[in-house]
Design a protein around this motif. Structure first.
Motif, mmCIF file in Angstrom:
data_model
loop_
_atom_site.group_PDB
_atom_site.id
_atom_site.type_symbol
_atom_site.label_atom_id
_atom_site.label_comp_id
_atom_site.label_asym_id
_atom_site.label_seq_id
_atom_site.Cartn_x
_atom_site.Cartn_y
_atom_site.Cartn_z
ATOM 1 N N LEU A 41 0.880 -1.288 -0.086
ATOM 2 C CA LEU A 41 0.230 0.104 0.055
ATOM 3 C C LEU A 41 0.889 1.288 -0.098
ATOM 4 C CD1 LEU A 41 -2.725 1.420 0.126
ATOM 5 C CD2 LEU A 41 -2.568 1.217 2.559
ATOM 6 N N ARG A 42 1.917 1.190 0.788
ATOM 7 C CA ARG A 42 2.900 2.401 0.827
ATOM 8 C C ARG A 42 3.345 2.521 -0.367
ATOM 9 N NH1 ARG A 42 7.508 1.693 4.942
ATOM 10 N NH2 ARG A 42 8.234 0.425 3.014
ATOM 11 N N ASP A 43 3.793 1.390 -1.176
ATOM 12 C CA ASP A 43 4.735 1.636 -2.352
ATOM 13 C C ASP A 43 3.825 2.267 -3.452
ATOM 14 O OD1 ASP A 43 6.865 0.773 -1.174
ATOM 15 O OD2 ASP A 43 6.816 -1.431 -1.961
ATOM 16 N N ARG A 44 2.289 1.745 -3.376
ATOM 17 C CA ARG A 44 1.327 2.268 -4.371
ATOM 18 C C ARG A 44 1.162 3.929 -4.036
ATOM 19 N NH1 ARG A 44 -1.549 -2.417 -3.505
ATOM 20 N NH2 ARG A 44 -3.211 -1.274 -2.236
ATOM 21 N N VAL A 45 1.121 4.179 -2.976
ATOM 22 C CA VAL A 45 0.733 5.509 -2.503
ATOM 23 C C VAL A 45 1.867 6.598 -2.890
ATOM 24 C CG1 VAL A 45 0.004 7.214 -0.483
ATOM 25 C CG2 VAL A 45 -1.146 4.934 -0.875
ATOM 26 N N GLN A 46 3.214 6.094 -2.692
ATOM 27 C CA GLN A 46 4.371 6.752 -2.894
ATOM 28 C C GLN A 46 5.329 6.367 -3.438
ATOM 29 O OE1 GLN A 46 5.686 6.668 1.374
ATOM 30 N NE2 GLN A 46 4.408 8.591 1.914
ATOM 31 N N PRO A 47 5.004 6.232 -4.939
ATOM 32 C CA PRO A 47 5.831 5.433 -6.117
ATOM 33 C C PRO A 47 7.228 5.969 -5.940
ATOM 34 C CG PRO A 47 4.162 6.990 -7.033
ATOM 35 C CD PRO A 47 3.926 6.941 -5.422
ATOM 36 N N ARG A 48 7.315 7.273 -5.956
ATOM 37 C CA ARG A 48 8.722 7.865 -6.029
ATOM 38 C C ARG A 48 9.692 7.456 -4.807
ATOM 39 N NH1 ARG A 48 8.823 14.226 -6.092
ATOM 40 N NH2 ARG A 48 7.770 13.710 -8.127
ATOM 41 N N ARG A 49 9.227 7.456 -3.756
ATOM 42 C CA ARG A 49 10.040 6.861 -2.668
ATOM 43 C C ARG A 49 10.182 5.276 -2.773
ATOM 44 N NH1 ARG A 49 8.013 8.323 3.493
ATOM 45 N NH2 ARG A 49 8.729 10.337 2.463
ATOM 46 N N ALA A 50 9.119 4.423 -3.289
ATOM 47 C CA ALA A 50 9.320 3.277 -3.690
ATOM 48 C C ALA A 50 10.222 2.824 -4.348
ATOM 49 C CB ALA A 50 8.003 2.417 -4.081
ATOM 50 N N LYS A 51 10.550 3.852 -5.724
ATOM 51 C CA LYS A 51 11.402 3.449 -6.576
ATOM 52 C C LYS A 51 12.854 3.897 -6.171
ATOM 53 C CE LYS A 51 12.941 4.930 -11.134
ATOM 54 N NZ LYS A 51 12.632 5.919 -12.186
ATOM 55 N N ALA A 52 12.980 4.838 -5.245
ATOM 56 C CA ALA A 52 14.233 5.259 -4.529
ATOM 57 C C ALA A 52 14.768 4.207 -3.658
ATOM 58 C CB ALA A 52 13.978 6.645 -3.801
ATOM 59 N N ALA A 53 13.755 3.518 -2.862
ATOM 60 C CA ALA A 53 14.217 2.340 -1.950
ATOM 61 C C ALA A 53 14.787 1.406 -2.907
ATOM 62 C CB ALA A 53 13.123 1.984 -1.060
ATOM 63 N N ARG A 54 13.927 0.926 -3.940
ATOM 64 C CA ARG A 54 14.507 -0.162 -4.806
ATOM 65 C C ARG A 54 15.667 0.057 -5.530
ATOM 66 N NH1 ARG A 54 9.244 0.110 -6.928
ATOM 67 N NH2 ARG A 54 10.005 1.127 -8.729
ATOM 68 N N MET A 59 21.678 -1.376 -5.135
ATOM 69 C CA MET A 59 22.944 -0.912 -4.945
ATOM 70 C C MET A 59 23.666 -1.702 -3.791
ATOM 71 S SD MET A 59 25.522 0.933 -6.278
ATOM 72 C CE MET A 59 24.714 2.201 -7.138
ATOM 73 N N ARG A 60 22.928 -1.584 -2.680
ATOM 74 C CA ARG A 60 23.283 -2.452 -1.582
ATOM 75 C C ARG A 60 23.571 -3.894 -1.821
ATOM 76 N NH1 ARG A 60 19.709 -0.287 1.874
ATOM 77 N NH2 ARG A 60 18.196 -2.164 1.396
ATOM 78 N N MET A 61 22.743 -4.419 -2.701
ATOM 79 C CA MET A 61 22.992 -5.895 -3.122
ATOM 80 C C MET A 61 24.228 -6.122 -4.174
ATOM 81 S SD MET A 61 21.209 -7.362 -1.149
ATOM 82 C CE MET A 61 21.366 -9.106 -1.584
ATOM 83 N N ARG A 62 24.436 -4.858 -4.959
ATOM 84 C CA ARG A 62 25.679 -5.220 -5.780
ATOM 85 C C ARG A 62 27.033 -4.983 -5.094
ATOM 86 N NH1 ARG A 62 24.269 -0.513 -9.223
ATOM 87 N NH2 ARG A 62 22.093 -1.036 -9.216
#
Length: 66
Positions: A41-54, A59-62
């Motif tokens: 729900l949070r990702d749907r409501v705040q797509p820009r923040r969700a994209k930045a988190a992804r 980057m962390r995983m790389r």
């Protein structure tokens, strides 16, 4: 949310520790389902923040060394 029929099936278990363990697992599963739903729900409501988190997670995983 649990139905009374589920509570009756717990009474048939032999060991009280198994009952409490099964109940704990059920509560934990329910909590994790609700947590995942809240994140979606949070990702749907705040797509820009969700994209930045992804992107941060990618980057962390790389940069992680096994």
């Amino acid at each position: 949310m649990r139905e009374p029929a589920q509570a009756d099936t717990d009474a048939g278990a032999a060991d009280p520790d198994e009952q409490s363990d099964a109940a704990r697992r059920r509560r934990r599963a329910q909590f994790l389902r609700e947590l995942a739903e809240a994140r979606e729900l949070r990702d749907r409501v705040q797509p820009r923040r969700a994209k930045a988190a992804r992107l941060r997670h990618a980057m962390r995983m790389r940069t992680f060394r096994w």
